[in-house]
Scaffold this motif. Structure first.
Motif, short mmCIF file in Angstrom:
data_model
loop_
_atom_site.label_atom_id
_atom_site.label_comp_id
_atom_site.label_asym_id
_atom_site.label_seq_id
_atom_site.Cartn_x
_atom_site.Cartn_y
_atom_site.Cartn_z
N GLN A 155 -58.61 14.71 -2.28
CA GLN A 155 -57.78 15.74 -1.64
C GLN A 155 -57.21 16.72 -2.66
O GLN A 155 -56.79 17.81 -2.32
N CYS A 156 -57.16 16.30 -3.92
CA CYS A 156 -56.56 17.15 -4.96
C CYS A 156 -57.50 18.31 -5.28
O CYS A 156 -58.67 18.09 -5.61
N VAL A 157 -56.98 19.55 -5.17
CA VAL A 157 -57.81 20.71 -5.48
C VAL A 157 -57.49 21.26 -6.89
O VAL A 157 -57.93 22.32 -7.26
N HIS A 158 -56.71 20.49 -7.61
CA HIS A 158 -56.39 20.78 -9.02
C HIS A 158 -55.70 22.14 -9.20
O HIS A 158 -55.92 22.83 -10.19
N CYS A 159 -54.88 22.51 -8.23
CA CYS A 159 -54.22 23.82 -8.29
C CYS A 159 -53.08 23.86 -9.32
O CYS A 159 -52.70 24.91 -9.79
N GLY A 160 -52.50 22.71 -9.61
CA GLY A 160 -51.44 22.65 -10.62
C GLY A 160 -50.05 22.96 -10.09
O GLY A 160 -49.10 23.05 -10.87
N LEU A 161 -49.91 23.14 -8.77
CA LEU A 161 -48.58 23.48 -8.23
C LEU A 161 -47.57 22.35 -8.41
O LEU A 161 -46.38 22.56 -8.30
N CYS A 162 -48.09 21.14 -8.65
CA CYS A 162 -47.18 20.00 -8.81
C CYS A 162 -46.65 19.89 -10.24
O CYS A 162 -45.66 19.18 -10.48
N LEU A 163 -47.27 20.57 -11.18
CA LEU A 163 -46.96 20.29 -12.58
C LEU A 163 -45.48 20.44 -12.93
O LEU A 163 -44.89 19.57 -13.57
N ARG A 215 -53.27 12.90 -14.35
CA ARG A 215 -53.47 11.48 -14.06
C ARG A 215 -54.53 11.30 -12.97
O ARG A 215 -55.31 10.35 -13.01
N ILE A 216 -54.57 12.24 -12.04
CA ILE A 216 -55.61 12.16 -11.00
C ILE A 216 -56.99 12.31 -11.64
O ILE A 216 -57.92 11.57 -11.34
N HIS A 217 -57.11 13.24 -12.59
CA HIS A 217 -58.37 13.41 -13.34
C HIS A 217 -58.74 12.10 -14.04
O HIS A 217 -59.90 11.68 -14.01
N ALA A 251 -44.35 18.65 -3.70
CA ALA A 251 -44.80 19.98 -4.12
C ALA A 251 -46.23 20.28 -3.70
O ALA A 251 -46.64 21.43 -3.67
N CYS A 252 -46.99 19.26 -3.37
CA CYS A 252 -48.44 19.44 -3.21
C CYS A 252 -48.82 20.08 -1.87
O CYS A 252 -48.55 19.53 -0.81
N PRO A 253 -49.49 21.24 -1.90
CA PRO A 253 -49.88 21.89 -0.64
C PRO A 253 -51.04 21.17 0.06
O PRO A 253 -51.29 21.38 1.23
N SER A 254 -51.77 20.32 -0.69
CA SER A 254 -52.91 19.62 -0.09
C SER A 254 -52.54 18.26 0.47
O SER A 254 -53.42 17.54 0.96
N GLY A 255 -51.29 17.89 0.35
CA GLY A 255 -50.84 16.61 0.91
C GLY A 255 -51.38 15.40 0.16
O GLY A 255 -51.59 14.33 0.74
N VAL A 256 -51.61 15.55 -1.15
CA VAL A 256 -52.10 14.40 -1.94
C VAL A 256 -51.00 13.34 -2.00
O VAL A 256 -49.86 13.65 -2.33
N GLN A 257 -51.38 12.11 -1.67
CA GLN A 257 -50.39 11.03 -1.72
C GLN A 257 -50.53 10.33 -3.06
O GLN A 257 -51.19 9.29 -3.18
S1 SF4 Z 1 -50.37 20.18 -6.23
FE1 SF4 Z 1 -51.63 18.63 -5.21
S2 SF4 Z 1 -53.66 19.56 -5.09
FE2 SF4 Z 1 -52.51 20.73 -6.61
S3 SF4 Z 1 -52.99 19.71 -8.57
FE3 SF4 Z 1 -51.12 18.76 -7.83
S4 SF4 Z 1 -51.82 16.97 -6.70
FE4 SF4 Z 1 -53.61 18.30 -6.94
#
Ligand code: SF4
Ligand code: SF4
Length: 428
Positions: A19-27, A46-48, A80-86
């Motif tokens: 589900q992670c699109v690697h947008c970085g909005l969570c950083l 960490r997801i990577h 913070a995640c727009p993709s709903g990554v749990q």
């Molecule tokens: S905000 Fe969500 S989708 Fe974007 S990088 Fe972080 S975990 Fe992945």
């Protein structure tokens, strides 16, 4: 591992990873990324890493473990995640497969605590009674200077044990006034041992608000610490035992006054999703679980309150704000107390560095976050911090002593109880 062998993590069903699109909005919401500026200490990083491990591209080395365990499991990234990554599920699943970090001795001690202490209420009580004896007999003062530095630091962080453990006077306590609900209360974890007065306050407030309060006898610790540290076998056993104990009570809600426990219990349905016998019961159970503040705000407070003249700020426990998405209700209750003035602090939903046993396993990062937190508290110029979670309360009390400001730390139920007049003998 032999060449060609797949690491255990490769067999994971981690749909969440994709589900992670690697947008970085969570950083920037991630405390460990903010502190280090390093991608592997961020949720995306960490997801990577977990994905790479699942694909067999990297080994499950000690370094990999360090990245996974430096995470506080605060779940700010989920908010913070727009993709709903749990993310919490990803980290917990990874931890289940890699086991705990640290020396073999540290791992053995933790494994003993998770499997031989936490699931057994009497053993837990005995351990806390010994700790209390150690503190109150003067042995602590005598021994502390002789301990190695690491143990000395841990000893300094030990909170003073309560004089009395909380023990309800009966397993069923009637509502005071007309009955509005029948609830069961969690009393199987460290709350009755370290914060007995908060449990007593919670019971009084619930009863004064028309709740019949039940204490299921066979309940035990919720297993949150086990899940967070990859000890899922024990966590599942504990969940099954609690499900049996609480469902038997046939209540309208299961009330929990510790945010971390509440979050874990609301997720028993996920923990036991593959358990043919318990999956359905776990769903029923999880739907009944309510944080005490959430439950009372939804029920609506009744009864007269007296003013509590105090300026307070509110610390959102991570497992309440990010884990359970509860932010409004505790504030609503605070503002319903006459005399209480709420001043918001900057980053109220940023982790204080407590995170279960994180303050012991990762003291440097934990203290860094605590120091920042106390600076935010200080900027509010308030008398007190309210944080409805035992881990946060301990951490903030330690923070106030070590870094200032000189604030008192309360549980939300403490202040409500005070407003209702905790000297009312009938309610005790
Ligand atoms: S905000 Fe969500 S989708 Fe974007 S990088 Fe972080 S975990 Fe992945
Ligand atoms: S759970 Fe907290 S510490 Fe861990 S990756 Fe997410 S935001 Fe960072």
């Amino acid at each position: 591992m032999e060449p060609g062998d797949k690491p255990a993590i490769a067999s994971l069903d981690l749909a969440e990873l994709h589900q992670c699109v690697h947008c970085g909005l969570c950083l920037n919401q991630c405390p460990t990324y903010r502190a280090t500026g390093l991608e592997p200490e961020s949720p995306r990083g960490r997801i990577h890493l977990v994905q790479a491990a699942a694909d067999g591209r990297i080994e499950l080395s000690e370094r990999f473990k360090e990245h996974i365990y430096l995470c506080l499991l605060c779940r700010a990234c989920e908010s913070a995640c727009p993709s709903g990554v749990q993310y919490g599920r990803i980290a917990e699943t990874a931890r289940e497969h890699i086991g705990p970090p640290g020396s073999p001795m540290a791992q053995a001690i933790l494994h003993f605590v998770f499997t031989q202490l936490l699931p057994f209420p009497n053993r837990l009580k005995l351990a806390f009674a010994l700790l209390r004896l150690y503190q109150r007999s003067g042995l602590q003062k005598l021994l502390r200077p002789l301990l190695p530095q690491k143990l000395r630091d841990m000893d300094a962080m030990l909170p003073a044990m309560a004089k009395k453990f909380f023990q309800p006077e009966a397993n069923v306590l009637p509502a005071i006034g007309p009955r509005r609900a029948r609830v069961a209360m969690l009393n199987g974890c460290v709350m009755p041992l370290m914060f007995g007065e908060v449990n007593a306050a919670t019971v009084r407030v619930l009863r004064l608000n028309g709740c019949e309060v039940i204490f299921p006898m066979r309940q035990i610790c919720c297993g949150a610490l086990n899940t967070h540290n990859g000890e899922n076998v024990a966590a599942k056993q504990m969940a099954r035992r609690n499900i049996d104990a609480f469902l038997e009570a046939e209540v309208d809600a299961i009330v929990v006054n510790a945010a971390g426990c509440g979050a874990a219990m609301k997720e028993y349905d996920y923990l036991l999703r593959d358990d043919a016998e318990y999956a359905e019961k776990a769903k029923r159970f999880s739907n009944l679980v309510k944080d005490a503040g959430e439950f009372l705000a939804d029920l609506g407070l009744v009864g007269a309150m007296t003013p509590v003249n105090m300026t307070v700020t509110y610390q959102d426990p991570c497992h309440l704000a990010h884990g359970q998405k509860i932010r409004r209700q505790p504030r609503q209750l605070l503002q319903a107390i006459p005399g209480v003035k709420l001043v918001e602090m900057e980053g109220s939903d940023r982790c204080c560095g407590s995170a279960g046993i994180y303050n012991i396993t990762h003291p440097v990062m934990s203290q860094h976050l605590l120091k920042e937190k106390m600076q935010s508290v200080s900027a509010t110029h308030t008398d007190a911090v309210v944080a409805p979670n035992p881990g946060c309360m301990l951490q903030l009390r330690y923070g106030a002593q070590t870094y200032g400001p000189n604030v008192t730390v309360y549980h939300l139920m403490d202040l409500l109880d005070r407003a209702y007049g905790d000297d009312d003998a009938e309610t005790k």
